[in-house]
Motif scaffolding. Structure first.
Motif, mmCIF file in Angstrom:
data_model
loop_
_atom_site.group_PDB
_atom_site.id
_atom_site.type_symbol
_atom_site.label_atom_id
_atom_site.label_comp_id
_atom_site.label_asym_id
_atom_site.label_seq_id
_atom_site.Cartn_x
_atom_site.Cartn_y
_atom_site.Cartn_z
ATOM 1 N N LEU A 33 -6.193 -0.003 -2.987
ATOM 2 C CA LEU A 33 -5.722 -0.397 -1.496
ATOM 3 C C LEU A 33 -5.299 -1.709 -1.606
ATOM 4 C CD1 LEU A 33 -5.482 0.070 1.238
ATOM 5 C CD2 LEU A 33 -8.005 -0.325 1.594
ATOM 6 N N ASP A 34 -6.027 -2.732 -2.523
ATOM 7 C CA ASP A 34 -5.823 -4.255 -2.544
ATOM 8 C C ASP A 34 -4.458 -4.210 -2.956
ATOM 9 O OD1 ASP A 34 -8.246 -4.963 -1.765
ATOM 10 O OD2 ASP A 34 -9.252 -4.959 -3.560
ATOM 11 N N GLY A 35 -4.163 -3.370 -3.914
ATOM 12 C CA GLY A 35 -2.756 -3.528 -4.744
ATOM 13 C C GLY A 35 -1.664 -3.144 -3.661
ATOM 14 N N ALA A 36 -1.928 -2.013 -2.796
ATOM 15 C CA ALA A 36 -0.935 -1.843 -1.958
ATOM 16 C C ALA A 36 -0.596 -3.024 -0.966
ATOM 17 C CB ALA A 36 -1.378 -0.580 -1.328
ATOM 18 N N LYS A 37 -1.653 -3.516 -0.518
ATOM 19 C CA LYS A 37 -1.732 -4.476 0.490
ATOM 20 C C LYS A 37 -0.831 -5.887 -0.213
ATOM 21 C CE LYS A 37 -6.045 -3.843 2.788
ATOM 22 N NZ LYS A 37 -7.389 -4.329 2.991
ATOM 23 N N ARG A 38 -1.086 -6.052 -1.404
ATOM 24 C CA ARG A 38 -0.298 -7.233 -2.132
ATOM 25 C C ARG A 38 1.072 -6.677 -2.212
ATOM 26 N NH1 ARG A 38 -2.105 -6.235 -6.793
ATOM 27 N NH2 ARG A 38 -0.379 -5.222 -7.514
ATOM 28 N N GLU A 39 1.470 -5.458 -2.302
ATOM 29 C CA GLU A 39 2.944 -4.978 -2.653
ATOM 30 C C GLU A 39 3.547 -5.141 -0.967
ATOM 31 O OE1 GLU A 39 4.632 -4.513 -5.173
ATOM 32 O OE2 GLU A 39 2.933 -4.528 -6.331
ATOM 33 N N LEU A 40 2.895 -4.794 -0.092
ATOM 34 C CA LEU A 40 3.390 -4.881 1.140
ATOM 35 C C LEU A 40 4.000 -6.298 1.704
ATOM 36 C CD1 LEU A 40 4.208 -3.628 3.901
ATOM 37 C CD2 LEU A 40 1.806 -3.925 4.575
ATOM 38 N N ARG A 41 2.910 -7.243 1.374
ATOM 39 C CA ARG A 41 3.055 -8.507 1.650
ATOM 40 C C ARG A 41 3.953 -9.314 0.740
ATOM 41 N NH1 ARG A 41 -1.460 -9.882 0.032
ATOM 42 N NH2 ARG A 41 -0.792 -11.088 -2.116
ATOM 43 N N GLU A 42 4.106 -8.904 -0.375
ATOM 44 C CA GLU A 42 4.964 -9.697 -1.364
ATOM 45 C C GLU A 42 6.532 -9.253 -0.861
ATOM 46 O OE1 GLU A 42 2.572 -10.254 -5.497
ATOM 47 O OE2 GLU A 42 3.820 -8.610 -5.353
ATOM 48 N N GLU A 43 6.821 -7.729 -0.738
ATOM 49 C CA GLU A 43 8.073 -7.241 -0.578
ATOM 50 C C GLU A 43 8.704 -7.564 0.794
ATOM 51 O OE1 GLU A 43 8.584 -3.392 -2.224
ATOM 52 O OE2 GLU A 43 7.749 -4.134 -4.143
ATOM 53 N N THR A 44 7.494 -7.607 1.891
ATOM 54 C CA THR A 44 8.240 -7.523 3.267
ATOM 55 C C THR A 44 7.601 -8.515 4.014
ATOM 56 O OG1 THR A 44 6.288 -6.184 4.294
ATOM 57 C CG2 THR A 44 8.199 -4.802 3.073
ATOM 58 N N GLY A 45 6.672 -9.183 3.657
ATOM 59 C CA GLY A 45 5.943 -10.375 4.409
ATOM 60 C C GLY A 45 4.847 -9.506 5.464
ATOM 61 N N TYR A 46 4.974 -8.475 5.722
ATOM 62 C CA TYR A 46 3.905 -7.835 6.584
ATOM 63 C C TYR A 46 2.614 -7.524 6.306
ATOM 64 C CZ TYR A 46 7.846 -6.724 9.628
ATOM 65 O OH TYR A 46 9.069 -6.870 10.505
ATOM 66 N N ARG A 47 1.676 -7.796 7.129
ATOM 67 C CA ARG A 47 0.356 -7.482 7.067
ATOM 68 C C ARG A 47 0.027 -6.486 8.167
ATOM 69 N NH1 ARG A 47 2.202 -12.404 4.712
ATOM 70 N NH2 ARG A 47 0.327 -13.599 3.570
ATOM 71 N N ALA A 48 -0.931 -5.621 7.693
ATOM 72 C CA ALA A 48 -1.165 -4.365 8.293
ATOM 73 C C ALA A 48 -2.700 -4.396 8.900
ATOM 74 C CB ALA A 48 -0.921 -3.019 7.668
ATOM 75 N N ASP A 49 -2.871 -4.163 10.167
ATOM 76 C CA ASP A 49 -4.278 -3.941 10.724
ATOM 77 C C ASP A 49 -4.960 -2.508 10.165
ATOM 78 O OD1 ASP A 49 -4.352 -6.251 12.055
ATOM 79 O OD2 ASP A 49 -3.605 -5.428 13.743
ATOM 80 N N THR A 50 -4.227 -1.524 10.003
ATOM 81 C CA THR A 50 -4.685 -0.239 9.693
ATOM 82 C C THR A 50 -4.317 0.407 8.647
ATOM 83 O OG1 THR A 50 -5.211 0.086 11.805
ATOM 84 C CG2 THR A 50 -5.280 2.022 10.688
ATOM 85 N N TRP A 51 -5.017 0.784 7.563
ATOM 86 C CA TRP A 51 -4.548 1.447 6.506
ATOM 87 C C TRP A 51 -5.266 2.618 6.364
ATOM 88 C CZ3 TRP A 51 -1.179 -0.648 2.684
ATOM 89 C CH2 TRP A 51 -0.718 -2.001 3.130
#
Length: 207
Positions: free
Chosen positions: A101-119
């Protein structure tokens, strides 16, 4: 073990099945991402044969970023292996010792800039179990907030935000072929149909 078996199988039966046995092996290539091994093996039938195996240092993660209006954030990039341009959801590799999950959050941030409230973890599967040991973990990300992208030095990424229905059609037509993205799109559509998504998201996905 039991929770990994489908309902038509059971642990006692699985324990009786013959498995592969490696007699000897050697590493023929290795880099920080993959290791290629050559194995002399005994097949479950008892026949001796040769097997090539690709072991992955990382687990694959993918994130489907779904907005309340039913659109999805995608990234496009040139992929070396097939020599094609590929539209995909954000994805990457997570080394052992890092939570997926930490890795997924990193990939989302790095590739799109988005952060998410719900995973939400939506699927785990084996990528290509005839020749590799690579596994994938897929997530649905909602409650998205924009930020700055942080691409890898080898990534030249393009951004798109498309309706889920358009992405689903592109998957069915073979226009989006990335395995993680295909699996995630079909899974989220199933979640919408089967009532596993909040009503407002299900309505947006099926619109």
């Amino acid at each position: 073990m039991t929770d990994l078996l489908p309902p038509w199988d059971d642990e006692a039966t699985a324990a009786q099945r013959a498995t592969w046995k490696s007699l000897r092996h050697q590493v023929v290539f290795e880099n920080p991402w993959i290791r290629i091994e050559s194995h002399d093996v005994v097949a479950p039938t008892g026949r001796e044969c040769h097997y090539g195996l690709v072991r992955f240092a990382n687990r694959a993660v993918g994130v489907l970023p779904l907005f309340d209006d039913g659109t999805v954030a995608l990234v496009g990039q040139a992929r070396f292996a097939l020599g094609t341009f590929s539209w995909e959801m954000p994805e990457g590799g997570v080394p052992e010792g890092e939570d997926t999950l930490d890795g997924a959050k990193r990939e989302l941030r790095e590739e799109t800039g988005y952060r998410a409230d719900t995973w939400q973890e939506i699927l785990r599967f084996d990528m290509s179990n005839s020749v590799t040991d690579e596994v994938a973990v897929l997530y649905l990300a909602t409650g998205l907030k924009p930020g700055d992208v942080e691409p890898d030095e080898t990534e030249n990424l393009f951004a798109a935000r498309v309706p889920f229905s358009q992405l689903l059609k592109a998957v069915i037509m073979g226009q989006v072929r990335d395995g993680l993205t295909v699996a995630s799109v079909l899974r989220v559509h199933h979640m919408a149909v089967s009532g596993e998504l909040p009503p407002h998201l299900a309505e947006a996905v099926l619109r």
